[in-house]
Write an enzyme that holds these catalytic residues in place. Structure first.
Site, mmCIF file in Angstrom:
data_model
loop_
_atom_site.group_PDB
_atom_site.id
_atom_site.type_symbol
_atom_site.label_atom_id
_atom_site.label_comp_id
_atom_site.label_asym_id
_atom_site.label_seq_id
_atom_site.Cartn_x
_atom_site.Cartn_y
_atom_site.Cartn_z
ATOM 1 N N HIS A 84 -3.043 -4.945 2.885
ATOM 2 C CA HIS A 84 -4.492 -4.953 3.395
ATOM 3 C C HIS A 84 -5.068 -3.636 2.466
ATOM 4 C CE1 HIS A 84 -3.410 -7.007 7.448
ATOM 5 N NE2 HIS A 84 -3.911 -7.686 6.378
ATOM 6 N N GLU A 87 -6.517 -0.328 4.048
ATOM 7 C CA GLU A 87 -5.544 0.490 4.642
ATOM 8 C C GLU A 87 -4.710 1.095 3.523
ATOM 9 O OE1 GLU A 87 -3.529 -2.586 7.338
ATOM 10 O OE2 GLU A 87 -5.689 -3.058 8.043
ATOM 11 N N GLU A 316 2.041 0.775 11.525
ATOM 12 C CA GLU A 316 0.537 1.188 11.601
ATOM 13 C C GLU A 316 0.507 2.790 11.654
ATOM 14 O OE1 GLU A 316 -2.122 -1.119 11.616
ATOM 15 O OE2 GLU A 316 -0.813 -2.845 11.820
HETATM 16 ZN ZN LIG Z 1 -3.176 -4.159 8.140
#
Ligand SMILES: [Zn+2]
Ligand SMILES: *[C@@H]1O[C@H](CO)[C@@H](O)[C@H](O)[C@H]1NC(C)=O
Ligand SMILES: *[C@@H]1O[C@H](CO)[C@@H](O)[C@H](O)[C@H]1NC(C)=O
Ligand SMILES: *[C@@H]1O[C@H](CO)[C@@H](O)[C@H](O)[C@H]1NC(C)=O
Ligand SMILES: *[C@@H]1O[C@H](CO)[C@@H](O)[C@H](O)[C@H]1NC(C)=O
Ligand SMILES: *[C@@H]1O[C@H](CO)[C@@H](O)[C@H](O)[C@H]1NC(C)=O
Length: 505
Positions: A84, A87, A316
């Site tokens: 992404h 990110e 994450e």
């Molecule tokens: Zn992501």
């Protein structure tokens, strides 16, 4: 004067000039090529087969003792970041990580040497460099404040982490039917010609992971703080539901390993990112099953597990997807031990080489695992496949297992093994996987005699106190065995285990 100039240049070139900034595409490549220049012996830079939609290359650095080849017995590992595009923390962490590994190697840091010499590490700091550029531009336009969504998708506005073939549906159907494959579910040519709207970045990664026999990897994201493990897609189709894979305990262990070595991920006082308290991840050890959080069809994580031998988790790295550059060093300090520890996990479980009795490699052999830890034989319905050189790697948590190899044209062959991942030897910074090699006998020859008969071991296990799953503890088992050496059957078990160990050295 004329002498001091070259000396100064030598010092300069040995020294890392790494800066914690947001590296754009060119600056990112500069860091990679700088690492390669400083550590040419242990690095190689290559590009994936397809460039992005905006014609940027997907560039990878490989770090290992003999770059450019797969070595038998060396697990292959990868980190992929910035899928992404907005990110961005993972991208900067991987740039710092390559710099750090090169530095550590030059300085003779023992753990780094061991890791680099025994592992083939691939780092791809950006899987979506086009998205990064638009996220960065939006941030600049917004007076330095990042936006939540701009740049997440690739330049065709497709979310790459929804763009992989959804193999979970095939897998779950096989589960319901009690037949069909449980790994390598789809032929690459079929996928490439049938999947809808496949993006160049996705195709590049699909070809990459079909070509290199990865064993373990992580996909680095941002927007929350948690280590997420398969399955990402729920079995029932519900938006949220724990979705267990056959390797649930190994995946939990792997995710926990990252969370544990991260300075904040598993710390209960860490505040959840969404203030509603929906994602109280830190309180559950910093980990979550993917489906239990929210279902993600078409993600890269499950695709790795269902299409290749690779176990992948999704990380994450923090609430803020695009934090100011001034915070990047803090992110590095928070993640550094976890990033290193997780790479070491590519050495858990068992590995070995499958050959025939002429010494010829047997590629494509099925490696089936049976968990015997509780005195029953429980099949783990996810096989791995031996590589072109006949080598295989099977990540496993501690336990007592039977490994069964089947290959067309050969008698099947089984061996039993006790996996103890933390049995550190003196002066060794990490434990390598337990080695179990197999010499297959063609099925037109007489059936081979087993070195160690697993059923003998099982019999002994059954007679032990030790049948309750809750009581299961390998260390306990071992110490019990040692204390009760007088008991004949236990003596036999120890003898068999030792013999097994010797056979495999
Ligand atoms: Zn992501
Ligand atoms: C990979 O791509 C980058 C950027 O396009 C290019 O500068 C570099 O030369 C390529 N490297 C290799 C090894 O092909
Ligand atoms: C991408 O890398 C390839 C070699 O891997 C190179 O030939 C090509 O020029 C690169 N593309 C760009 C846009 O730099
Ligand atoms: C950014 O700052 C400038 C000057 O301070 C101001 O004119 C402009 O409106 C701001 N833009 C945004 C999107 O906040
Ligand atoms: C990103 O792509 C997905 C489809 O893959 C789409 O549903 C979503 O709306 C896109 N996001 C934005 C911000 O446009
Ligand atoms: C094997 O079984 C033991 C005991 O139930 C369990 O702790 C362990 O996680 C299992 N191993 C795998 C790989 O599932």
């Amino acid at each position: 004067m004329s002498v001091s100039v070259p000396i100064f240049l030598v010092l300069l070139s040995a020294c890392s000039g790494f800066e914690f900034i947001h590296h754009d595409y060119k600056a990112m490549l500069d860091v990679m090529y700088d690492v390669h220049r400083r550590c040419p012996e242990i690095t190689r830079i290559y590009n994936l087969s397809e460039p992005t939609a905006q014609n940027r290359n997907l560039t990878v650095i490989e770090i290992t003792d003999n770059p450019g080849t797969h070595e038998i017995g060396e697990p292959e590992f990868k980190y992929v970041a910035n899928m992404h595009g907005n990110e961005v923390v993972g991208r900067e962490l991987l740039l710092k990580l390559m710099d750090h590994l090169c530095d550590g190697y030059l300085k003779g840091v023992k753990l780094v040497h061991f890791l680099v010499d025994s592992t083939r590490i691939h780092l791809m700091p950006s899987m979506n460099p086009d998205g990064w550029e638009s996220a960065y531009a939006a941030m600049k336009k917004n007076n330095g404040t990042a936006t939540w969504l701009i740049g997440r998708n690739n330049s065709n506005n497709v979310d790459l982490n929804r763009n992989f073939p959804n193999l979970n549906m095939i897998m779950y159907q096989h589960e319901r039917d009690h037949k069909g494959k449980n790994n390598h579910l789809e032929k690459m040519e079929f996928a490439l010609s049938h999947a809808e709207n496949l993006q160049p970045e996705t195709v590049a990664v699909m070809r990459w992971i079909a070509q290199i026999p990865f064993v373990l990897s992580a996909n680095l994201h941002g927007g929350d703080l948690v280590a997420n493990y398969p399955y990402d897609v729920t079995h029932s189709g519900k938006a949220q539901e724990y979705s267990e894979s056959p390797d649930d305990s190994t995946f939990r262990y792997l995710a926990e390993s990252y969370a544990f070595f991260h300075t904040k991920m598993a710390t209960p006082s860490t505040k959840p990112c969404d203030m509603t308290g929906d994602d109280q991840f830190a309180k559950q050890g910093g980990i979550t099953n993917g489906g239990a959080w929210y279902s993600v069809p078409g993600g890269m994580q499950d695709y790795n597990y269902l299409e290749t031998n690779c176990f992948e988790i999704t990380l994450e790295l923090g609430c803020d997807k695009f934090p100011p550059a001034s915070e990047l060093e803090m992110y590095w300090e928070d993640n550094k031990p976890a990033l290193l520890a997780f790479m070491i996990e590519s050495h858990i479980g068992v590995k070995g080489v499958v050959k025939d009795n002429d010494g010829k490699a047997v590629p494509g052999a099925e490696v089936k695992l049976y968990n015997m830890s509780t005195g029953k034989e429980v099949y783990i319905p996810h096989d791995v496949i031996s590589n072109a050189n006949g080598d295989y790697y099977r990540l496993l948590v501690d336990g007592f297992y039977k490994v069964k190899i089947t290959a067309p044209g050969y008698h099947p062959m089984s061996k039993c093994v006790v996996v103890e991942n933390n049995n550190l030897q003196e002066n060794m910074p990490l434990v390598e996987a337990h080695i179990l090699n197999f010499e297959m006998v063609p099925d037109d020859e007489a059936k081979p005699k087993m070195d160690v008969d697993c059923s003998q071991l099982m019999e002994v296990m059954r007679n032990m106190v030790y049948q309750d799953e809750e009581q299961y503890d390998l260390t306990l088992l071992k110490s019990m065995l040692r204390q009760r050496l007088s008991d004949e059957s236990l003596q036999e078990l120890i003898y068999l285990m030792d013999q097994e160990q010797r056979n495999n050295q």
